[in-house]
Design a protein around this motif. Structure first.
Motif, PDB file in Angstrom:
ATOM      1  N   CYS A  78       0.814  -1.205   0.000  1.00 57.87           N
ATOM      2  CA  CYS A  78       0.000   0.000   0.000  1.00 57.87           C
ATOM      3  C   CYS A  78       0.854   1.264   0.000  1.00 57.87           C
ATOM      4  CB  CYS A  78      -0.955   0.010   1.191  1.00 57.87           C
ATOM      5  SG  CYS A  78      -0.150  -0.074   2.813  1.00 57.87           S
ATOM      6  N   ARG A  79       2.051   1.212   0.591  1.00 60.14           N
ATOM      7  CA  ARG A  79       2.916   2.395   0.585  1.00 60.14           C
ATOM      8  C   ARG A  79       3.387   2.704  -0.832  1.00 60.14           C
ATOM      9  NH1 ARG A  79       8.006   4.535   0.860  1.00 60.14           N
ATOM     10  NH2 ARG A  79       8.270   6.220   2.386  1.00 60.14           N
ATOM     11  N   LYS A  80       3.804   1.687  -1.553  1.00 66.03           N
ATOM     12  CA  LYS A  80       4.259   1.905  -2.931  1.00 66.03           C
ATOM     13  C   LYS A  80       3.112   2.431  -3.796  1.00 66.03           C
ATOM     14  CE  LYS A  80       6.579  -0.236  -6.867  1.00 66.03           C
ATOM     15  NZ  LYS A  80       5.747   0.502  -7.852  1.00 66.03           N
ATOM     16  N   MET A  83       2.494   6.060  -2.969  1.00 69.46           N
ATOM     17  CA  MET A  83       3.544   6.916  -3.521  1.00 69.46           C
ATOM     18  C   MET A  83       3.393   7.041  -5.038  1.00 69.46           C
ATOM     19  SD  MET A  83       5.227   8.083  -1.004  1.00 69.46           S
ATOM     20  CE  MET A  83       6.516   8.875  -1.953  1.00 69.46           C
ATOM     21  N   LEU A  98       1.225  12.107   1.389  1.00 73.19           N
ATOM     22  CA  LEU A  98       1.136  10.750   1.932  1.00 73.19           C
ATOM     23  C   LEU A  98       0.532  10.790   3.339  1.00 73.19           C
ATOM     24  CD1 LEU A  98       1.962   7.744   1.436  1.00 73.19           C
ATOM     25  CD2 LEU A  98       4.075   8.268   2.685  1.00 73.19           C
ATOM     26  N   LYS A 100      -0.596   8.128   6.712  1.00 72.00           N
ATOM     27  CA  LYS A 100      -0.191   6.805   7.199  1.00 72.00           C
ATOM     28  C   LYS A 100      -0.716   6.515   8.596  1.00 72.00           C
ATOM     29  CE  LYS A 100       4.240   8.755   8.711  1.00 72.00           C
ATOM     30  NZ  LYS A 100       5.693   8.737   8.505  1.00 72.00           N
ATOM     31  N   GLN A 102       0.902   3.906  11.234  1.00 71.31           N
ATOM     32  CA  GLN A 102       1.995   2.949  11.452  1.00 71.31           C
ATOM     33  C   GLN A 102       1.726   2.123  12.698  1.00 71.31           C
ATOM     34  OE1 GLN A 102       5.236   6.001  10.767  1.00 71.31           O
ATOM     35  NE2 GLN A 102       6.024   4.359   9.476  1.00 71.31           N
ATOM     36  N   GLU A 131       0.975  -1.952   8.887  1.00 67.85           N
ATOM     37  CA  GLU A 131       0.805  -0.504   8.792  1.00 67.85           C
ATOM     38  C   GLU A 131       0.020  -0.234   7.515  1.00 67.85           C
ATOM     39  OE1 GLU A 131       4.679   1.235   8.624  1.00 67.85           O
ATOM     40  OE2 GLU A 131       5.299   0.089   6.877  1.00 67.85           O
ATOM     41  N   HIS A 132      -0.437   1.005   7.365  1.00 69.00           N
ATOM     42  CA  HIS A 132      -1.223   1.302   6.164  1.00 69.00           C
ATOM     43  C   HIS A 132      -0.961   2.726   5.700  1.00 69.00           C
ATOM     44  CE1 HIS A 132      -4.200   0.637   3.172  1.00 69.00           C
ATOM     45  NE2 HIS A 132      -5.024   1.578   3.614  1.00 69.00           N
ATOM     46  N   PHE A 133      -0.934   2.907   4.360  1.00 71.72           N
ATOM     47  CA  PHE A 133      -0.667   4.210   3.747  1.00 71.72           C
ATOM     48  C   PHE A 133      -1.765   4.536   2.742  1.00 71.72           C
ATOM     49  CE2 PHE A 133       3.326   2.578   5.224  1.00 71.72           C
ATOM     50  CZ  PHE A 133       4.051   3.691   5.650  1.00 71.72           C
TER      51      PHE A 133
END
Length: 216
Positions: A78-80, A83, A98, A100, A102, A131-133
């Motif tokens: 999810c972070r990629k 981004m 962004l 988040k 964490q 974690e989640h973004f």
């Protein structure tokens, strides 16, 4: 020439020009998807007149994300995706940042981008994330992984005790998740969610019937 008629014609002309710029420029269909104008290779958006610039920009980003080639897992998380979404928005001069959380969490099962599964746990099927973004697009929160405005409801982890050499996450809702473990007599091969911590410990007891030394 009658000046009143001239002014009236001028106002009507301005209204037509504003209508063309505000509606024909970018149109958003009733299903929320960008639609192509017949006979044109360019995208046209059917835009409700009540939709303001930030909402329009969010819809543009969402449509581009839906086209994005993304496979969840193996380094693509999810972070990629968040981004990549921000890079996409900024390439169109749309402000994006962004966001988040964490902290480990459970999220109700459902469709996510780039994965055919509906969940990644056994027992009670849910999504588990360490974690989640997600993104903020022009002041509006958008989660590209779930393709939704805002974020899914997050059941956050409170603590993670070690029970008989197996970690069990406790969540705010009262649910508990036994983590995958090879330390049991009968290995636990997948993260497994239960309605309560008591159910989770019983599951571990059944996997470790001859365990004698409590390591909590």
């Amino acid at each position: 020439m009658d000046s009143g008629k001239y002014i009236s014609r001028q106002k009507n002309s301005n209204r037509r020009e504003e209508s063309s710029q505000g509606i024909e420029l970018q149109r958003l269909g009733s299903n929320g998807h960008i639609q192509s104008r017949p006979g044109s290779s360019q995208s046209s958006i059917s835009l409700p007149e009540s939709l303001h610039a930030p909402e329009l920009q969010l819809e543009l980003v969402k449509e581009e994300v839906r086209k994005m080639n993304f496979k969840y897992g193996q380094g693509s998380d999810c972070r990629k995706l968040a981004m990549d979404t921000i890079d996409l928005a900024e390439s169109k001069n749309i402000k994006a940042t962004l966001q988040k959380m964490q902290k480990a969490m459970l999220v109700e099962k459902g469709t996510i981008k780039g994965d055919t599964r509906q969940s990644n746990t056994e027992g009670k099927e849910m999504w588990y994330f360490e974690e989640h973004f997600w993104c903020d697009i022009q002041g509006i929160e958008y989660d590209p992984l779930f393709d939704k405005r805002g974020t899914p409801e997050m059941d956050l982890e409170r603590e993670r005790p070690n029970y008989k050499e197996v970690y069990i996450s406790k969540f705010n809702s009262g649910k508990a998740m036994v983590h995958e473990s090879r330390h049991c007599e009968i290995p636990i091969t997948a993260d497994t969610v239960f309605q309560s911590y008591e159910e989770a410990t019983k599951f571990v007891d059944d996997k470790n019937p001859n365990y004698t030394s409590d390591s909590e």
